[in-house]
Design a protein around this motif. Structure first.
Motif, PDB file in Angstrom:
ATOM      1  N   TYR A  86       4.791   2.715   2.785  1.00  0.00           N
ATOM      2  CA  TYR A  86       5.061   3.729   1.766  1.00  0.00           C
ATOM      3  C   TYR A  86       4.016   4.834   1.831  1.00  0.00           C
ATOM      4  N   VAL A  87       4.476   6.058   1.633  1.00  0.00           N
ATOM      5  CA  VAL A  87       3.593   7.220   1.707  1.00  0.00           C
ATOM      6  C   VAL A  87       3.942   8.207   0.595  1.00  0.00           C
ATOM      7  N   GLN A  88       2.978   9.080   0.341  1.00  0.00           N
ATOM      8  CA  GLN A  88       3.147  10.150  -0.643  1.00  0.00           C
ATOM      9  C   GLN A  88       2.319  11.321  -0.148  1.00  0.00           C
ATOM     10  N   ILE A 121       0.849  -1.199   0.000  1.00  0.00           N
ATOM     11  CA  ILE A 121       0.000   0.000   0.000  1.00  0.00           C
ATOM     12  C   ILE A 121       0.879   1.242   0.000  1.00  0.00           C
ATOM     13  N   ILE A 122       0.488   2.211  -0.836  1.00  0.00           N
ATOM     14  CA  ILE A 122       1.019   3.572  -0.732  1.00  0.00           C
ATOM     15  C   ILE A 122      -0.134   4.448  -0.249  1.00  0.00           C
ATOM     16  N   VAL A 123       0.043   5.122   0.875  1.00  0.00           N
ATOM     17  CA  VAL A 123      -0.981   6.059   1.347  1.00  0.00           C
ATOM     18  C   VAL A 123      -0.596   7.444   0.845  1.00  0.00           C
ATOM     19  N   GLU A 124      -1.472   8.051   0.061  1.00  0.00           N
ATOM     20  CA  GLU A 124      -1.159   9.368  -0.490  1.00  0.00           C
ATOM     21  C   GLU A 124      -1.987  10.445   0.204  1.00  0.00           C
ATOM     22  N   GLY A 125      -1.465  11.656   0.175  1.00  0.00           N
ATOM     23  CA  GLY A 125      -2.147  12.767   0.835  1.00  0.00           C
ATOM     24  C   GLY A 125      -1.774  12.915   2.293  1.00  0.00           C
ATOM     25  N   VAL A 126      -0.652  12.330   2.689  1.00  0.00           N
ATOM     26  CA  VAL A 126      -0.208  12.418   4.091  1.00  0.00           C
ATOM     27  C   VAL A 126       0.364  13.814   4.345  1.00  0.00           C
ATOM     28  N   PHE A 181       9.345  -1.782  -4.105  1.00  0.00           N
ATOM     29  CA  PHE A 181       8.242  -2.011  -3.182  1.00  0.00           C
ATOM     30  C   PHE A 181       8.253  -3.451  -2.689  1.00  0.00           C
ATOM     31  N   ARG A 182       8.061  -3.626  -1.391  1.00  0.00           N
ATOM     32  CA  ARG A 182       8.008  -4.957  -0.815  1.00  0.00           C
ATOM     33  C   ARG A 182       6.979  -4.955   0.308  1.00  0.00           C
ATOM     34  N   LEU A 183       6.556  -6.136   0.672  1.00  0.00           N
ATOM     35  CA  LEU A 183       5.487  -6.282   1.663  1.00  0.00           C
ATOM     36  C   LEU A 183       6.070  -6.763   2.970  1.00  0.00           C
TER      37      LEU A 183
END
Length: 821
Positions: free
Chosen positions: A542-544, A521-526, A572-574
């Motif tokens: 992961y974040v954006q 997962i990439i969480v965006e809008g952080v 990217f890895r889990l």
């Protein structure tokens, strides 16, 4: 040409008699097929469909209200074979009804049903003949002499020219209190692609019949404008229009359609002296605006709409210049490892700076390009810029990081996205892993072409991201069927009402769902440290967002990643899996029904006690996906409807799910529907717990009978079609085309793709389009004989016929049919 078969003497005599309508009813397969139809007479849409759909439609719209009960009883397929066998004339039943004329009146007819082995017909098949009793007695109604081209046979409504003529007369007699309503069924082309043309035609027929009845009740007028467009003249009464909208929406929903196919109403008041053509333009513009509002789909015209449309056209005009003058440029927003801040990738975004320095917001121009179908030009420009920059960066001796490009649903329907992107990375000699593909979550819903594109992109080595996950359609079932590589979750849930923790719980649930599927997962809008800490605690990697980096010019991004210590090249890895906490899904204090439906998709809870397996509870999506309440409306219905041969497979899946609570177990099971047809479903079970009443399971559902891809349709059609058929569109100086049936594959030794390339190389499309346009001007149409080269170098004679059409919805301009002589 009528299709007439030999049979008994009685059947032969009927075949030779002057009947108006003839249909073949196949009870075992649940199908009805039109064999003969008298054009322009009865309100009988020619739709080959299911027995249930056609008889239900006929009783509601085609038959006089006083005759409906008798009509349904006479045509009851369940008792038809027995009644035919026991009739006074074996194999023949007769009854009289009143049929609706296309022009609105009623006509007394005799229906004769013929079937059985004694009549020379297969078991379970009967013919239904319709004879006009009034014409036979010399009392022909003058209404039937009206020209068929004044009314559309499918809907029973007036065509445009007739409607406008009658509207002008109507307006002179009713100068006040009336309005014109333009009705547009949104995305109807997709409805036909997903559910089939026959089902689409039946829906149009029902909508037309309902609108015709509604107009008649208030003394107004109704018109079919072509494609998925209708027009009404009716009283200027908003409550009445709201009720009509609700009724039409219910009709669409009955056919299994989702929110994406909602009707839109555009309303404009009428006044004496108005041009009805101009009134329609105003109503159509209002309907166009109604599509932008999913909460209120009835929009009244406002003169400001013209000004808004002018602004949109100016944006479109300026956009073409922007492409030519390179006013568009990309910016990059880094995606980071949450624990270190190292850059693991970036998303490409587009900006527009005009020559005078004025910036045009993406929030302004992107929706307009999407609305008018030009977004693919923008996307291709961005894709090219990203690949060109990556090549330049690598040539400079730097380590590349993967850059995401956005792909829309419109792109996938307009061009072959996997092939286009593959050619781009080949053109710039890029490693395929340097370009990631982001597709918005809403594009995936029940969408065969998108699913196919995702699969092909991944096969070619591209990483595929599902953007905006959790915005309204996401489900565990969707993730499993699509096999995307990464999902992007919007941090909007972190900023929900701070007085409760529902938004935080939603994110936690989604993270657990994704972890169950081994999807990063990439969480965006952080935007804050608090949000970052919360996400880190959940196990998000992961974040954006603005807390780390804002979207930045390419030069600034280059300066950032030029330092090897600021990038993470592993990719990217889990993190290690943890078992999903299933009970959180069941806590009513955390989620509303709407949130659960959106997050979980079609799900139900099952209970097993010994050999008995029952559905205990299910949500609305499960009900809709199953499509047949009989599958679980009674305690033992689930096992009774299961095809007996699949019972061992069901027990095996349940045991596998119990053995692996985290991974679950899924497979295909077959069920007997209430109409006798067999439907296939993919069920995925998760074991929950065991109590005194037995073992409990959670399961998701996918109705496989509704998910034929476009390739499936082409393959099945090609298997029964001896011709090759192409849909052709003009694109600037060239052509775009798609083979929808390829019956000549064996004869030519070519795949559909090779066949298309050969047609293009021979200049086929220019030549045949020219011939088709000549035919249209001369009111003649004919086939041309052409020598067509085969794959092994031979030449075979083929007959080519090209028909010019104007399908605004699909963009098809020509249909080319190639047949071997």
């Amino acid at each position: 040409m009528d299709e007439k078969k030999t049979g008994s003497p009685e059947l032969v005599r009927l075949m030779l008699a002057p009947y108006d309508e003839l249909v073949e009813v196949d009870i075992p397969h649940g199908r009805i097929r039109a064999l003969h139809h008298t054009e322009g007479k009865y309100f009988v849409p020619i739709v080959d469909s299911s027995v249930r759909d056609i008889f239900s439609y006929a009783s509601e719209y085609m038959i006089h209200p006083e005759d409906r009960e008798a009509y349904l009883a006479f045509n009851d397929p369940g008792t038809m074979p027995q009644r035919l066998a026991a009739s006074e004339t074996p194999g023949m039943l007769r009854a009289e009804f009143r049929y609706k004329l296309l022009t609105g009146g009623w006509r007394r007819v005799e229906q004769v049903n013929v079937g059985g082995a004694g009549q020379g017909l297969p078991e379970g098949v009967f013919y239904a003949f319709v004879f006009d009793l009034e014409t036979a007695s010399g009392a022909a109604d003058a209404d039937t002499e009206k020209k068929a081209d004044q009314y559309n046979e499918l809907t029973g409504l007036m065509w445009e020219e007739t409607f406008f003529t009658q509207s002008k007369t109507f307006l002179r007699a009713h100068p006040e209190g009336w309005c014109m309503v333009a009705i547009d069924l949104e995305h109807f082309k997709l409805f036909n692609e997903w559910y089939g043309r026959k089902r689409g035609d039946l829906l149009l027929a029902k909508l037309g019949a309902h609108l015709g009845n509604a107009a008649a009740e208030v003394g107004g007028l109704a018109c079919y404008y072509g494609q998925d467009d209708f027009v009404l003249v009716c009283p200027e009464d908003r409550p009445w229009l709201d009720r009509l909208y609700a009724e039409l929406h219910a009709l669409v929903t009955e056919h299994g359609a989702s929110v994406g196919f909602m009707p839109a109403f555009g309303v404009t008041p009428l006044a004496l002296g108005d041009s009805v053509e101009d009134a329609y333009d105003r109503a159509a513009l209002a309907a166009h605006r109604a599509k932008e509002n999913y909460h209120d789909r009835v929009c009244v015209f406002d003169p400001a709409m013209f000004r808004q449309t002018e602004r949109e056209y100016q944006i479109l005009s300026d956009f073409q210049q922007a492409l030519e003058e390179h006013e568009l440029f990309i910016v990059l927003q880094p995606q980071c490892v949450i624990s270190t801040g190292h850059v693991v990738g970036a998303e490409s975004l587009v900006r527009w700076r005009k020559a005078d320095g004025t910036m045009v917001s993406p929030g302004v121009f992107v929706p307009i390009l999407e609305e008018y179908g030009f977004v693919t030009e923008l996307d291709r420009y961005v894709w090219e810029q990203v690949c060109a920059w990556q090549r330049k960066w690598i040539d400079g001796g730097h380590t590349p990081v993967p850059i995401s490009v956005n792909v829309s649903q419109i792109d996938i329907f307009t061009i072959d996205v996997p092939a286009y992107l593959e050619e781009l990375v080949r053109k710039y000699d890029l490693p395929v892993e340097t370009v990631k593909v982001e597709i918005t979550e809403s594009a995936y819903v029940e969408n065969g072409p998108v699913v196919d594109a995702v699969q092909r992109l991944r096969e070619k080595g591209f990483l595929v991201l599902m953007d905006d996950f959790g915005s309204g359609y996401s489900s565990l079932n969707m993730l499993r069927s699509l096999n995307v590589d990464i999902i992007k979750l919007d941090a909007q849930f972190l900023r929900m009402n701070q007085n409760d923790r529902k938004g935080l719980r939603i994110i936690e649930t989604i993270v657990n769902m994704a972890r169950t599927m081994s999807v990063p997962i990439i969480v965006e809008g952080v935007e804050t440290q608090e949000e970052t800490d919360f996400l880190s605690g959940l196990g998000c990697s992961y974040v954006q967002g603005y807390f780390f980096y804002r979207p930045m010019p390419v030069k600034d991004f280059e300066a950032l990643i030029a330092d090897p210590g600021k990038i993470d090249t592993v990719g990217f890895r889990l993190r290690s899996k943890n078992q999903a906490r299933t009970r959180e899904f069941l806590d009513p204090s955390l989620f509303s029904d709407a949130v659960l439906n959106n997050l979980l998709g079609p799900v139900a809870f099952f209970a097993r006690s010994g050999d008995a397996v029952n559905v205990v509870r299910y949500n609305r999506w499960f009900f809709e996906e199953a499509g047949d309440p009989a599958l679980f409306e009674q305690t033992d219905a689930f096992l009774r409807r299961l095809v007996p041969g699949d019972l061992p497979r069901l027990y095996e899946l349940l045991e596998m799910a119990e053995a692996s609570p985290t991974e679950g177990a899924g497979g295909v099971l077959r069920f007997r529907r209430s109409d006798g047809a067999v439907a296939e479903f993919r069920l995925f079970f998760y074991y929950m717990e065991e109590d005194d009443n037995g073992k409990k399971y959670y399961a998701s559902l996918q109705n496989l009978t509704r998910y034929l891809t476009l390739d499936d349709h082409i393959r099945l059609l090609s298997a029964v079609c001896a011709d090759s058929v192409l849909f052709v569109r003009r694109r600037g100086e060239g052509w775009s085309f798609q083979t929808v049936a390829h019956g000549l594959e064996d004869a030519l030794g070519m795949t559909a793709e090779a066949f298309e390339r050969q047609c293009a190389a021979l200049g086929f499309f220019d030549q045949m389009a020219h011939e088709a346009e000549k035919d249209a001007l001369s009111a003649e149409s004919g086939a041309r004989t052409v020598e067509f080269p085969t794959a092994d170098g031979r030449e075979v004679d083929v007959s080519c016929r090209c028909v010019a059409v104007q399908d605004r919805e699909s963009g098809v301009e020509y249909i080319l049919v190639v047949r071997r002589l």
